[in-house]
Design a protein around this motif. Structure first.
Motif, short mmCIF file in Angstrom:
data_model
loop_
_atom_site.label_atom_id
_atom_site.label_comp_id
_atom_site.label_asym_id
_atom_site.label_seq_id
_atom_site.Cartn_x
_atom_site.Cartn_y
_atom_site.Cartn_z
N LYS A 24 41.89 40.79 42.59
CA LYS A 24 43.33 40.48 42.58
C LYS A 24 43.81 39.93 41.24
CE LYS A 24 46.58 38.30 45.70
NZ LYS A 24 46.72 37.42 46.84
N THR A 25 42.98 39.20 40.52
CA THR A 25 43.42 38.56 39.28
C THR A 25 43.86 39.55 38.22
OG1 THR A 25 41.15 38.46 38.46
CG2 THR A 25 41.98 36.52 39.63
N ARG A 26 43.28 40.73 38.18
CA ARG A 26 43.65 41.73 37.18
C ARG A 26 44.58 42.81 37.74
NH1 ARG A 26 40.49 41.62 32.39
NH2 ARG A 26 38.82 40.13 32.60
N ALA A 27 44.81 42.76 39.04
CA ALA A 27 45.71 43.75 39.65
C ALA A 27 47.10 43.63 39.04
CB ALA A 27 45.76 43.55 41.16
N GLN A 28 47.80 44.69 38.97
CA GLN A 28 49.15 44.85 38.43
C GLN A 28 49.16 44.90 36.91
OE1 GLN A 28 51.87 42.09 40.20
NE2 GLN A 28 51.35 42.70 42.27
N MET A 73 54.13 56.24 47.39
CA MET A 73 54.77 56.43 46.10
C MET A 73 53.73 56.20 45.00
SD MET A 73 57.79 54.17 44.32
CE MET A 73 58.93 54.56 45.62
N PRO A 74 53.35 57.22 44.24
CA PRO A 74 52.36 57.09 43.18
C PRO A 74 52.77 56.06 42.13
CG PRO A 74 52.65 59.38 43.71
CD PRO A 74 53.72 58.60 44.46
N THR A 75 51.77 55.45 41.54
CA THR A 75 51.95 54.44 40.51
C THR A 75 51.39 54.97 39.19
OG1 THR A 75 51.31 52.21 39.84
CG2 THR A 75 49.77 53.35 41.25
N ALA A 76 51.83 54.42 38.07
CA ALA A 76 51.33 54.86 36.77
C ALA A 76 49.95 54.28 36.48
CB ALA A 76 52.31 54.43 35.67
N LEU A 77 49.58 53.22 37.17
CA LEU A 77 48.30 52.57 36.96
C LEU A 77 47.19 53.25 37.74
CD1 LEU A 77 49.45 48.85 37.31
CD2 LEU A 77 48.87 50.04 35.19
N PRO A 78 45.94 53.12 37.29
CA PRO A 78 44.82 53.59 38.10
C PRO A 78 44.81 52.83 39.43
CG PRO A 78 44.06 52.81 35.95
CD PRO A 78 45.51 52.49 36.05
N VAL A 79 44.29 53.46 40.46
CA VAL A 79 44.27 52.87 41.80
C VAL A 79 42.84 52.55 42.21
CG1 VAL A 79 44.75 53.28 44.24
CG2 VAL A 79 46.37 54.07 42.51
N LEU A 80 42.64 51.33 42.69
CA LEU A 80 41.40 50.94 43.34
C LEU A 80 41.70 50.90 44.83
CD1 LEU A 80 40.17 48.00 41.06
CD2 LEU A 80 39.95 50.46 40.71
N PHE A 81 41.09 51.78 45.58
CA PHE A 81 41.37 51.94 47.00
C PHE A 81 40.21 51.35 47.80
CE2 PHE A 81 41.87 55.35 50.56
CZ PHE A 81 42.37 54.40 51.43
N LEU A 82 40.49 50.26 48.49
CA LEU A 82 39.50 49.59 49.33
C LEU A 82 39.81 49.91 50.78
CD1 LEU A 82 39.64 46.07 47.62
CD2 LEU A 82 38.27 48.07 46.96
N SER A 83 38.86 50.50 51.45
CA SER A 83 39.06 50.97 52.81
C SER A 83 38.06 50.29 53.73
CB SER A 83 38.85 52.49 52.81
OG SER A 83 38.94 53.00 54.10
N PHE A 84 38.56 49.64 54.76
CA PHE A 84 37.71 48.92 55.70
C PHE A 84 38.03 49.40 57.11
CE2 PHE A 84 38.35 46.35 51.99
CZ PHE A 84 37.06 45.96 51.66
#
Length: 82
Positions: A35-39, A1-12
């Protein structure tokens, strides 16, 4: 489900059955820092056990919102391995 915020995608691309300790540490460290600035400013998505299919699916679903894509995984002299 897309979000209105920009996405930071971390892939491991870490193995669930035989994980690389350094790769797990890398993921934990990066996630703690971001994490502190996420959301507030962006949506943080981390895929701990990435595969070609899961990366492709997420990049397709969020194709116009991914501002950062980080890949951590295994590599050889001629290839990146998932």
């Amino acid at each position: 489900m897309p979000t209105a915020l920009p996405v930071l995608f971390l892939s491991f691309a870490n193995s669930a059955t035989d994980p690389l300790h350094q790769l797990s540490e890398e993921e934990n460290h990066i996630c703690r820092l971001l994490k502190t600035r996420a959301q507030q400013h962006y949506h943080l998505h981390a895929d701990s056990h990435a595969s070609l299919d899961s990366i492709r699916e997420y990049l397709t679903d969020y194709r116009n919102q991914v501002w950062l894509f980080h890949y951590g995984g295994h590599a050889g002299s001629k290839q990146i391995m998932l």
